[in-house]
Design a protein around this motif. Structure first.
Motif, PDB file in Angstrom:
ATOM      1  N   THR A 207       5.282  -6.751  11.631  1.00 40.95           N
ATOM      2  CA  THR A 207       4.598  -7.769  10.846  1.00 40.95           C
ATOM      3  C   THR A 207       3.180  -7.303  10.533  1.00 40.95           C
ATOM      4  O   THR A 207       2.483  -6.807  11.433  1.00 40.95           O
ATOM      5  N   PRO A 208       2.731  -7.432   9.274  1.00 45.20           N
ATOM      6  CA  PRO A 208       1.338  -7.087   8.969  1.00 45.20           C
ATOM      7  C   PRO A 208       0.378  -7.873   9.871  1.00 45.20           C
ATOM      8  O   PRO A 208       0.602  -9.053  10.164  1.00 45.20           O
TER       9      PRO A 208
ATOM     10  N   GLN B 156      -7.573  -8.492   5.426  1.00 49.22           N
ATOM     11  CA  GLN B 156      -6.183  -8.210   5.137  1.00 49.22           C
ATOM     12  C   GLN B 156      -5.680  -7.190   6.152  1.00 49.22           C
ATOM     13  O   GLN B 156      -6.455  -6.634   6.933  1.00 49.22           O
TER      14      GLN B 156
ATOM     15  N   CYS C  59      -4.673  -4.281   5.567  1.00 50.72           N
ATOM     16  CA  CYS C  59      -5.093  -2.927   5.192  1.00 50.72           C
ATOM     17  C   CYS C  59      -6.590  -2.887   4.909  1.00 50.72           C
ATOM     18  O   CYS C  59      -7.190  -3.891   4.504  1.00 50.72           O
TER      19      CYS C  59
ATOM     20  N   CYS D 160      -3.597   0.663   7.637  1.00 55.72           N
ATOM     21  CA  CYS D 160      -3.033  -0.684   7.684  1.00 55.72           C
ATOM     22  C   CYS D 160      -2.524  -0.941   9.100  1.00 55.72           C
ATOM     23  O   CYS D 160      -2.089  -0.009   9.783  1.00 55.72           O
TER      24      CYS D 160
ATOM     25  N   VAL E  46       5.750   6.114  -3.584  1.00 55.48           N
ATOM     26  CA  VAL E  46       5.441   4.699  -3.743  1.00 55.48           C
ATOM     27  C   VAL E  46       5.410   4.396  -5.234  1.00 55.48           C
ATOM     28  O   VAL E  46       4.876   5.189  -6.021  1.00 55.48           O
TER      29      VAL E  46
ATOM     30  N   ALA F 132       2.134   0.022  -5.618  1.00 53.59           N
ATOM     31  CA  ALA F 132       2.894  -1.129  -5.115  1.00 53.59           C
ATOM     32  C   ALA F 132       2.755  -1.196  -3.592  1.00 53.59           C
ATOM     33  O   ALA F 132       2.044  -0.396  -2.981  1.00 53.59           O
ATOM     34  N   GLY F 133       3.447  -2.139  -2.974  1.00 54.54           N
ATOM     35  CA  GLY F 133       3.317  -2.345  -1.539  1.00 54.54           C
ATOM     36  C   GLY F 133       3.546  -1.087  -0.718  1.00 54.54           C
ATOM     37  O   GLY F 133       4.471  -0.321  -0.984  1.00 54.54           O
ATOM     38  N   LEU F 134       2.700  -0.870   0.256  1.00 51.67           N
ATOM     39  CA  LEU F 134       2.858   0.233   1.198  1.00 51.67           C
ATOM     40  C   LEU F 134       3.784  -0.244   2.311  1.00 51.67           C
ATOM     41  O   LEU F 134       3.510  -1.260   2.962  1.00 51.67           O
ATOM     42  N   THR F 135       4.855   0.479   2.531  1.00 54.95           N
ATOM     43  CA  THR F 135       5.915   0.005   3.419  1.00 54.95           C
ATOM     44  C   THR F 135       6.002   0.833   4.688  1.00 54.95           C
ATOM     45  O   THR F 135       5.983   2.059   4.637  1.00 54.95           O
TER      46      THR F 135
ATOM     47  N   SER G  59       8.694   0.954   7.992  1.00 50.05           N
ATOM     48  CA  SER G  59       9.985   0.450   8.460  1.00 50.05           C
ATOM     49  C   SER G  59      10.219   0.856   9.907  1.00 50.05           C
ATOM     50  O   SER G  59       9.787   1.922  10.335  1.00 50.05           O
TER      51      SER G  59
END
Length: 200
Positions: free
Chosen positions: A47-48, A56, A58, A88, A109, A187-190, A192
């Protein structure tokens, strides 16, 4: 009918009865059932996480990567050949007796450029630092976490490499003249986390 004939018929009838009833013979059996009880599963999640002084998960800005002439300084106007980073933070949820999970980020990305720049190219990588756990440590992309890292803080350092460009005759063209004076919106930095098999 004489006695001998009667005896033979009786014996034959008894044999037929025995043969015909062979499939109906039974032996004793029994079955007992006890309660199986229950078992509970663990969990795996990321979870961020907002860490002060950020508002935020990041850092606000990208900065030039270690080894760059302006390492640590905020990126204002990039040029092809630059390497830039952003940190982040995430919270890890990892429970399970035999849980292990790989931590990964994609190698690319999605980027939207304004105005459009067909030759724009950027590569993405990440490294990680785990804190707030018994064994704080660095983790390479693809490295593993376990249930010992539950509730730990994972700091991902994204490294974006903007390859040095080709000229206008490049095939394909990469970061050529159409990438001058553009805005590149990533776009969103992911990040996993995916379970790995403890018993392959």
């Amino acid at each position: 009918m004489n006695k001998t004939t009667k005896g033979a018929l009786a014996a034959s009838a008894a044999a037929v009865l025995l043969a015909g009833g062979a499939g109906t013979l039974a032996f004793w059996t029994d079955t007992a059932t006890v309660q199986g009880g229950s078992i509970n599963s663990g969990t795996l999640g990321i979870t961020p996480l907002v860490v002060a002084p950020n508002t935020q998960a990041c850092d606000t800005n990208w900065v030039y990567a270690t080894g760059s002439a302006k390492a640590g300084q905020t990126v204002v106007l990039f040029v092809p050949g630059d390497k830039v980073t952003k940190k982040c933070t995430f919270k890890i949820a990892a429970t399970g007796d035999n849980l292990s999970a790989a931590v990964t980020a994609p190698a690319t990305v999605p980027v939207t450029t304004t105005p459009a720049a067909a030759s724009f190219s950027i590569d993405l990588g990440a490294t990680y630092a785990l804190s707030g756990v018994t064994t704080p440590r660095a983790i390479a992309n693809g490295g593993t976490i376990t249930s010992a890292d539950n509730n730990g803080t994972l700091t991902a350092t994204f490294l974006a490499t903007i390859p040095f460009g080709t000229n206008e005759t490049g095939t394909p063209k990469v970061n050529a003249n159409d990438t001058k004076s553009i805005n590149a919106a990533l776009a969103g930095l992911t990040v996993s986390v995916a379970q790995t098999n403890p018993n392959p």
